[in-house]
Design a protein around this motif. Sequence first.
Motif, mmCIF file in Angstrom:
data_model
loop_
_atom_site.group_PDB
_atom_site.id
_atom_site.type_symbol
_atom_site.label_atom_id
_atom_site.label_comp_id
_atom_site.label_asym_id
_atom_site.label_seq_id
_atom_site.Cartn_x
_atom_site.Cartn_y
_atom_site.Cartn_z
ATOM 1 N N PHE A 1 -10.548 -17.564 45.525
ATOM 2 C CA PHE A 1 -9.386 -17.579 46.423
ATOM 3 C C PHE A 1 -9.119 -16.177 46.965
ATOM 4 O O PHE A 1 -8.905 -16.003 48.179
ATOM 5 C CB PHE A 1 -8.165 -18.104 45.648
ATOM 6 C CG PHE A 1 -6.900 -18.092 46.453
ATOM 7 C CD1 PHE A 1 -6.604 -19.105 47.348
ATOM 8 C CD2 PHE A 1 -5.989 -17.045 46.328
ATOM 9 C CE1 PHE A 1 -5.436 -19.092 48.092
ATOM 10 C CE2 PHE A 1 -4.823 -17.024 47.063
ATOM 11 C CZ PHE A 1 -4.548 -18.046 47.953
ATOM 12 N N ILE A 2 -9.136 -15.178 46.068
ATOM 13 C CA ILE A 2 -8.845 -13.800 46.497
ATOM 14 C C ILE A 2 -9.917 -13.319 47.488
ATOM 15 O O ILE A 2 -9.613 -12.699 48.504
ATOM 16 C CB ILE A 2 -8.781 -12.862 45.268
ATOM 17 C CG1 ILE A 2 -7.585 -13.247 44.386
ATOM 18 C CG2 ILE A 2 -8.653 -11.401 45.697
ATOM 19 C CD1 ILE A 2 -7.580 -12.605 43.015
ATOM 20 N N GLU A 3 -11.166 -13.668 47.204
ATOM 21 C CA GLU A 3 -12.250 -13.220 48.074
ATOM 22 C C GLU A 3 -12.194 -13.884 49.458
ATOM 23 O O GLU A 3 -12.606 -13.280 50.447
ATOM 24 C CB GLU A 3 -13.606 -13.550 47.419
ATOM 25 C CG GLU A 3 -13.932 -12.618 46.268
ATOM 26 C CD GLU A 3 -15.044 -13.166 45.380
ATOM 27 O OE1 GLU A 3 -15.702 -14.136 45.802
ATOM 28 O OE2 GLU A 3 -15.221 -12.646 44.261
ATOM 29 N N PRO B 1 -2.769 -17.473 33.380
ATOM 30 C CA PRO B 1 -2.327 -16.141 33.821
ATOM 31 C C PRO B 1 -3.469 -15.365 34.464
ATOM 32 O O PRO B 1 -4.616 -15.413 33.994
ATOM 33 C CB PRO B 1 -1.866 -15.478 32.516
ATOM 34 C CG PRO B 1 -1.594 -16.585 31.581
ATOM 35 C CD PRO B 1 -2.540 -17.685 31.940
ATOM 36 N N MET B 2 -3.153 -14.642 35.526
ATOM 37 C CA MET B 2 -4.169 -13.842 36.221
ATOM 38 C C MET B 2 -4.483 -12.602 35.388
ATOM 39 O O MET B 2 -3.620 -12.064 34.687
ATOM 40 C CB MET B 2 -3.652 -13.400 37.588
ATOM 41 C CG MET B 2 -3.507 -14.520 38.585
ATOM 42 S SD MET B 2 -2.683 -13.966 40.095
ATOM 43 C CE MET B 2 -3.999 -13.065 40.844
ATOM 44 N N THR B 3 -5.699 -12.164 35.495
ATOM 45 C CA THR B 3 -6.051 -10.912 34.819
ATOM 46 C C THR B 3 -5.492 -9.747 35.638
ATOM 47 O O THR B 3 -5.129 -9.912 36.819
ATOM 48 C CB THR B 3 -7.575 -10.785 34.710
ATOM 49 O OG1 THR B 3 -8.109 -10.729 36.041
ATOM 50 C CG2 THR B 3 -8.182 -11.967 33.974
ATOM 51 N N ASP B 4 -5.431 -8.568 35.018
ATOM 52 C CA ASP B 4 -4.947 -7.384 35.745
ATOM 53 C C ASP B 4 -5.816 -7.092 36.955
ATOM 54 O O ASP B 4 -5.316 -6.714 38.021
ATOM 55 C CB ASP B 4 -4.920 -6.174 34.801
ATOM 56 C CG ASP B 4 -3.831 -6.320 33.742
ATOM 57 O OD1 ASP B 4 -2.923 -7.157 33.964
ATOM 58 O OD2 ASP B 4 -3.887 -5.632 32.713
ATOM 59 N N ASP B 5 -7.105 -7.271 36.732
ATOM 60 C CA ASP B 5 -8.043 -7.004 37.831
ATOM 61 C C ASP B 5 -7.780 -7.959 39.009
ATOM 62 O O ASP B 5 -7.753 -7.531 40.162
ATOM 63 C CB ASP B 5 -9.482 -7.183 37.324
ATOM 64 C CG ASP B 5 -10.483 -7.003 38.446
ATOM 65 O OD1 ASP B 5 -10.474 -5.938 39.082
ATOM 66 O OD2 ASP B 5 -11.252 -7.969 38.710
ATOM 67 N N GLN B 6 -7.599 -9.205 38.680
ATOM 68 C CA GLN B 6 -7.316 -10.199 39.743
ATOM 69 C C GLN B 6 -6.018 -9.839 40.472
ATOM 70 O O GLN B 6 -5.942 -9.894 41.698
ATOM 71 C CB GLN B 6 -7.211 -11.596 39.136
ATOM 72 C CG GLN B 6 -8.558 -12.183 38.761
ATOM 73 C CD GLN B 6 -8.427 -13.469 37.977
ATOM 74 O OE1 GLN B 6 -7.402 -13.706 37.333
ATOM 75 N NE2 GLN B 6 -9.472 -14.276 37.987
ATOM 76 N N GLN B 7 -5.023 -9.458 39.685
ATOM 77 C CA GLN B 7 -3.734 -9.101 40.285
ATOM 78 C C GLN B 7 -3.895 -7.883 41.206
ATOM 79 O O GLN B 7 -3.375 -7.888 42.324
ATOM 80 C CB GLN B 7 -2.749 -8.789 39.163
ATOM 81 C CG GLN B 7 -1.326 -8.665 39.682
ATOM 82 C CD GLN B 7 -0.358 -8.384 38.534
ATOM 83 O OE1 GLN B 7 -0.577 -8.842 37.405
ATOM 84 N NE2 GLN B 7 0.668 -7.623 38.812
ATOM 85 N N TYR B 8 -4.631 -6.918 40.744
ATOM 86 C CA TYR B 8 -4.839 -5.710 41.541
ATOM 87 C C TYR B 8 -5.573 -6.053 42.841
ATOM 88 O O TYR B 8 -5.164 -5.641 43.921
ATOM 89 C CB TYR B 8 -5.648 -4.693 40.716
ATOM 90 C CG TYR B 8 -6.063 -3.486 41.507
ATOM 91 C CD1 TYR B 8 -5.144 -2.468 41.800
ATOM 92 C CD2 TYR B 8 -7.374 -3.359 41.978
ATOM 93 C CE1 TYR B 8 -5.525 -1.367 42.552
ATOM 94 C CE2 TYR B 8 -7.758 -2.255 42.725
ATOM 95 C CZ TYR B 8 -6.832 -1.268 43.008
ATOM 96 O OH TYR B 8 -7.217 -0.177 43.764
ATOM 97 N N VAL C 1 -3.270 -7.910 45.230
ATOM 98 C CA VAL C 1 -2.281 -7.024 45.869
ATOM 99 C C VAL C 1 -2.943 -6.172 46.939
ATOM 100 O O VAL C 1 -2.429 -6.045 48.064
ATOM 101 C CB VAL C 1 -1.569 -6.156 44.794
ATOM 102 C CG1 VAL C 1 -0.766 -5.046 45.463
ATOM 103 C CG2 VAL C 1 -0.662 -7.003 43.932
ATOM 104 N N GLU C 2 -4.075 -5.625 46.597
ATOM 105 C CA GLU C 2 -4.762 -4.764 47.577
ATOM 106 C C GLU C 2 -5.186 -5.565 48.816
ATOM 107 O O GLU C 2 -5.054 -5.100 49.942
ATOM 108 C CB GLU C 2 -6.004 -4.117 46.924
ATOM 109 C CG GLU C 2 -5.677 -3.055 45.896
ATOM 110 C CD GLU C 2 -4.807 -1.940 46.473
ATOM 111 O OE1 GLU C 2 -5.135 -1.427 47.562
ATOM 112 O OE2 GLU C 2 -3.785 -1.596 45.836
ATOM 113 N N THR C 3 -5.688 -6.754 48.552
ATOM 114 C CA THR C 3 -6.099 -7.615 49.687
ATOM 115 C C THR C 3 -4.897 -7.961 50.569
ATOM 116 O O THR C 3 -4.987 -7.923 51.803
ATOM 117 C CB THR C 3 -6.748 -8.931 49.175
ATOM 118 O OG1 THR C 3 -7.784 -8.600 48.257
ATOM 119 C CG2 THR C 3 -7.310 -9.754 50.316
#
Lengths: 186, 171
Positions: free
Chosen positions: A173-175, B110-117, B120-122
Motif C-alpha cells: 500500500f505504501i509503495e 500495528p505498523m512497524t516503525d519503518d512502515q510508519q516512517y 509519513v515520508e511518502t
Amino acid sequence: MMLPLFAIYPLTAHLPAESSNWVTTLLQSNALNVVLALGVLGYLAARFKIGSALDGRQQQLAASVQQMEQQKLKAQQSLQQVKHRSELLHREIDQILSEARQSADALAKQIVQQAEQDAERIRQQAQAGQQSLLAQAQDSIQQVFLGEVLTEAEAALRTRMQHVDPHNAINQFIERLPQTAPPTLR
Amino acid sequence: MSFAHALFELTQEQNLWQALPGQLHALASAVEVSPELPVFFRQPGLSDADKTARLSGVLADVVHPIVVQFAAQLMAQQRLNELPAIVVQYQQLLDKAQKVLPATVKTTVPMTDDQQYRLVETLKQMTGMSDIRLTRQVDPDILGGVMLTLQDLVIDGSLSGKLSQLRKQWC
C-alpha cells in the motif's frame, strides 16, 4: 171578375153536351160566377204562394248545395294538406331513423375500437409487468447468489489472511501511494 | 475572537508549540471521559474562588499555568464541557500554521516503525506538507491492507473495502 169565366169556358168544350149546357147555365149565373171566381182566385193565390215558396226553397237548396260543394272543396284541400304533411312527416321520420341508425353504428364501432385498444393496453401492461417481475426475480436471485459468493469469499479471505503476513499488504500500500495528492490537500 | 484563536495566539507569542497542545489534549480527554467534571464545577454550593482554587490545585503541578488559567476561565463561564471542541479547533489552527496534515491510518496489525516512517515520508512528499500527524488504529475488520484518511480524502486499500466495492457493483 169575368176573366176566370172566360178562362174556364174552353173547358166546357170537353164536357158532354148536357153537362156543357148545365155548366153554361151555371156560368151564366152571377152567383156561381162569383163563387167560381173566388175559387179560381184562391187557387191562383195558393198556387202563386206555393210557387214562391218552392222558388225560395230551391234557392236555399242551391245555396246549400253550393256551400256543401265549397265545404267539400275545402275538405279536399285540407285532406291534400294533411296528406302532404303526412308525407313530409314520414320523410322526416325516415331521415331521423336513418341518422339514428348511423349514429348507433358509429357509436358501436367506437365502443368496439375502444374496447380493443383497452384490451391491447392491458395485454401490454401485463406483458411488461411479467417481464419486470421476471427481471426482478432474476436480479433477486443474482443478488442472493452474488451475496452468497461474496460472503464465502470474505470467509475464505479471513481464513487465508491468517496465513499471510499482513505487513506485506501494508508495504505494498505504501509503495503504491500516488506521488501527488489532490489540490485540496496541498 | 474564539477561545481557540486566543489559545493559538498565546501559543505563538510564548512559543509553547511543544508543551501546550499535548496538555490541552490531555485535559480535553479528561473532560470527555468524565462528563461529571464540568457538572462538579458548576455546583452552586461552591464559590468561583473555591472552584478556581480546587481546579488550580489539581492541575497546577501537571500543566502549564496558561492551561490552568484557560480552564478556570471556561469554568467561570460554565463552558468547561466545550473544551474538547475548542481543542480540536485549536489543533486545526496549529496544523495550518505549522503545515502539518492530520492523517489516520487503519491496519489489521500495528505498523512497524519503518512502515510508519515510510508512510509519513511518502505522504509529506505527496502533499507537500512539513509534517504528517499520524493517528494509528488497529482494526481486524478491514481483513487486510490499509485504510488511509487524509482530511476528506479516503484511500481505501483494505480487503473489506474491495469486497464492499464488489458488493456495490454486483448487488
